[in-house]
Design a protein around this motif. Structure first.
Motif, mmCIF file in Angstrom:
data_model
loop_
_atom_site.group_PDB
_atom_site.id
_atom_site.type_symbol
_atom_site.label_atom_id
_atom_site.label_comp_id
_atom_site.label_asym_id
_atom_site.label_seq_id
_atom_site.Cartn_x
_atom_site.Cartn_y
_atom_site.Cartn_z
ATOM 1 N N MET A 10 0.809 17.588 -4.879
ATOM 2 C CA MET A 10 1.398 16.591 -4.272
ATOM 3 C C MET A 10 2.270 16.634 -3.962
ATOM 4 O O MET A 10 3.256 15.989 -4.649
ATOM 5 C CB MET A 10 0.029 15.211 -4.846
ATOM 6 N N GLY A 11 2.353 16.332 -3.289
ATOM 7 C CA GLY A 11 3.486 15.625 -2.526
ATOM 8 C C GLY A 11 4.512 14.080 -2.489
ATOM 9 O O GLY A 11 3.216 13.307 -2.702
ATOM 10 N N LYS A 12 5.395 14.391 -2.078
ATOM 11 C CA LYS A 12 5.641 12.674 -2.050
ATOM 12 C C LYS A 12 5.193 11.772 -0.864
ATOM 13 O O LYS A 12 4.477 11.913 0.215
ATOM 14 C CB LYS A 12 7.090 12.063 -1.534
ATOM 15 N N ARG A 13 4.478 9.934 -0.952
ATOM 16 C CA ARG A 13 4.149 9.729 -0.545
ATOM 17 C C ARG A 13 5.199 8.378 -0.284
ATOM 18 O O ARG A 13 5.061 7.708 -1.072
ATOM 19 C CB ARG A 13 2.721 9.143 -0.727
ATOM 20 N N ALA A 14 4.927 7.397 1.040
ATOM 21 C CA ALA A 14 5.941 6.847 1.138
ATOM 22 C C ALA A 14 5.074 5.776 2.599
ATOM 23 O O ALA A 14 4.259 6.431 3.428
ATOM 24 C CB ALA A 14 6.667 7.430 1.132
ATOM 25 N N CYS A 15 5.435 4.185 2.782
ATOM 26 C CA CYS A 15 4.247 3.671 3.435
ATOM 27 C C CYS A 15 5.463 2.650 3.951
ATOM 28 O O CYS A 15 6.697 1.894 3.472
ATOM 29 C CB CYS A 15 3.616 2.802 2.350
ATOM 30 N N GLY A 16 5.025 1.947 5.055
ATOM 31 C CA GLY A 16 5.826 0.923 5.655
ATOM 32 C C GLY A 16 5.782 0.757 7.157
ATOM 33 O O GLY A 16 4.593 0.519 7.495
ATOM 34 N N LEU A 17 6.564 -0.489 7.607
ATOM 35 C CA LEU A 17 6.030 -1.167 8.590
ATOM 36 C C LEU A 17 6.702 -0.519 9.770
ATOM 37 O O LEU A 17 7.685 -0.559 10.265
ATOM 38 C CB LEU A 17 5.467 -2.565 8.703
ATOM 39 N N ILE A 18 5.920 -0.355 11.314
ATOM 40 C CA ILE A 18 6.745 -0.513 12.254
ATOM 41 C C ILE A 18 6.800 -1.990 13.071
ATOM 42 O O ILE A 18 5.984 -2.376 13.452
ATOM 43 C CB ILE A 18 6.069 0.309 13.126
ATOM 44 N N ILE A 19 8.366 -2.263 13.280
ATOM 45 C CA ILE A 19 8.114 -4.038 13.693
ATOM 46 C C ILE A 19 8.320 -3.915 15.109
ATOM 47 O O ILE A 19 9.316 -3.775 14.769
ATOM 48 C CB ILE A 19 8.689 -4.641 12.363
ATOM 49 N N PHE A 20 7.522 -4.740 15.472
ATOM 50 C CA PHE A 20 8.238 -5.161 16.532
ATOM 51 C C PHE A 20 8.071 -6.838 17.195
ATOM 52 O O PHE A 20 7.446 -7.781 16.017
ATOM 53 C CB PHE A 20 7.769 -4.522 18.068
ATOM 54 N N ARG A 21 9.244 -7.383 18.366
ATOM 55 C CA ARG A 21 9.037 -8.684 18.506
ATOM 56 C C ARG A 21 9.008 -8.433 20.067
ATOM 57 O O ARG A 21 9.342 -8.058 20.621
ATOM 58 C CB ARG A 21 10.362 -8.990 17.505
ATOM 59 N N ARG A 22 8.848 -9.946 20.263
ATOM 60 C CA ARG A 22 8.259 -10.471 21.748
ATOM 61 C C ARG A 22 8.946 -11.677 22.084
ATOM 62 O O ARG A 22 8.922 -11.659 23.350
ATOM 63 C CB ARG A 22 7.142 -10.045 22.831
ATOM 64 N N GLN B 298 0.157 4.868 12.172
ATOM 65 C CA GLN B 298 -0.072 6.036 12.210
ATOM 66 C C GLN B 298 0.059 6.756 11.108
ATOM 67 O O GLN B 298 1.326 6.208 9.620
ATOM 68 C CB GLN B 298 1.709 5.550 13.287
ATOM 69 N N GLU B 299 0.776 7.546 10.999
ATOM 70 C CA GLU B 299 0.194 9.114 9.881
ATOM 71 C C GLU B 299 1.140 10.004 9.894
ATOM 72 O O GLU B 299 0.143 10.750 10.809
ATOM 73 C CB GLU B 299 -0.541 9.416 9.098
ATOM 74 N N VAL C 6 9.837 17.569 4.090
ATOM 75 C CA VAL C 6 11.252 17.410 3.268
ATOM 76 C C VAL C 6 11.872 18.234 1.465
ATOM 77 O O VAL C 6 11.050 18.451 0.677
ATOM 78 C CB VAL C 6 11.372 16.476 3.085
ATOM 79 N N LYS C 7 13.025 18.894 2.105
ATOM 80 C CA LYS C 7 13.613 19.857 1.249
ATOM 81 C C LYS C 7 12.558 20.884 0.817
ATOM 82 O O LYS C 7 12.044 21.560 -0.764
ATOM 83 C CB LYS C 7 14.235 19.320 -0.040
ATOM 84 N N GLY C 8 11.294 21.603 1.682
ATOM 85 C CA GLY C 8 10.537 22.080 1.281
ATOM 86 C C GLY C 8 8.844 21.796 0.764
ATOM 87 O O GLY C 8 8.249 22.574 0.222
ATOM 88 N N LYS C 9 9.031 20.389 0.841
ATOM 89 C CA LYS C 9 7.989 19.589 -0.263
ATOM 90 C C LYS C 9 7.423 18.657 1.167
ATOM 91 O O LYS C 9 7.900 17.630 1.758
ATOM 92 C CB LYS C 9 8.074 19.047 -1.643
ATOM 93 N N SER C 10 5.753 19.277 1.066
ATOM 94 C CA SER C 10 5.310 18.179 1.896
ATOM 95 C C SER C 10 5.951 15.981 1.134
ATOM 96 O O SER C 10 5.979 16.091 0.173
ATOM 97 C CB SER C 10 3.505 18.383 1.540
ATOM 98 N N LYS C 11 5.495 15.417 2.868
ATOM 99 C CA LYS C 11 6.183 13.894 2.377
ATOM 100 C C LYS C 11 5.157 14.230 3.580
ATOM 101 O O LYS C 11 4.765 13.763 4.580
ATOM 102 C CB LYS C 11 7.116 14.048 2.981
ATOM 103 N N VAL C 12 3.757 12.507 3.120
ATOM 104 C CA VAL C 12 3.135 11.788 4.137
ATOM 105 C C VAL C 12 3.904 10.226 4.220
ATOM 106 O O VAL C 12 4.373 9.770 3.689
ATOM 107 C CB VAL C 12 1.467 11.727 3.685
ATOM 108 N N VAL C 13 4.097 10.148 5.462
ATOM 109 C CA VAL C 13 4.394 8.914 5.654
ATOM 110 C C VAL C 13 3.171 8.167 6.640
ATOM 111 O O VAL C 13 2.731 8.596 7.729
ATOM 112 C CB VAL C 13 5.955 8.566 6.214
#
Length: 144
Positions: free
Chosen positions: A1-13, A72-73, A78-85
């Motif tokens: 299994m490749g790397k897995r990363a998570c985050g937030l797309i943050i907006f303001r109004r 959103q997934e 990345v450098k030939g290895k799968s990455k899921v964000v």
């Protein structure tokens, strides 16, 4: 299994038009991205997204309204290895707080969608930003 990363797309109004937070990395190509990071052992994806957002941008859960259904997934190599964000959409609701930089970033900007997509560079990130913007228009702004 490749790397897995998570985050937030943050907006303001609250400062005019909808603006998205992008942070410039202090490493590699100095690319621009929302706050995100790798999943630590024992964490679930949302815990990772919240931890990374606090570490990288200084926002805690109470500063944000998270739209868990606006997820959103993306997967790429990345450098030939799968990455899921995985990103969730989050609105900054604490009007007294702004992003702060960690050692991982050298700059941040709040940008309208077109400028955010231009700065993001990578097509996967542009697609995620545009999908987030569409969600905001259809589900957040229309419910006023």
């Amino acid at each position: 299994m490749g790397k897995r990363a998570c985050g937030l797309i943050i907006f303001r109004r609250f400062k005019g038009p909808v603006e998205y937070l992008l942070m410039q990395t202090s490493y590699g190509e100095h690319h621009w991205t929302p706050p995100k990071g790798h999943v630590d052992p024992g964490e679930n994806d949302m815990q990772t997204a919240l931890r990374e957002t606090e570490e990288e941008a200084g926002f805690v859960r109470d500063d944000l309204k998270i739209f868990e259904e606006a997820k959103q997934e993306m997967e790429y190599l990345v450098k030939g290895k799968s990455k899921v964000v995985i990103y969730w959409l989050a609105e900054l609701i604490n009007t007294k707080k702004d992003a702060r930089l960690s050692r991982e970033h050298q700059d941040f900007k709040w940008l309208p969608i077109k400028e955010a997509c231009a700065l993001a560079g990578y097509s996967e990130m542009q697609t995620a930003l545009k999908a987030s913007d569409k969600y905001i228009i259809e589900n957040v702004l229309s419910s006023k």
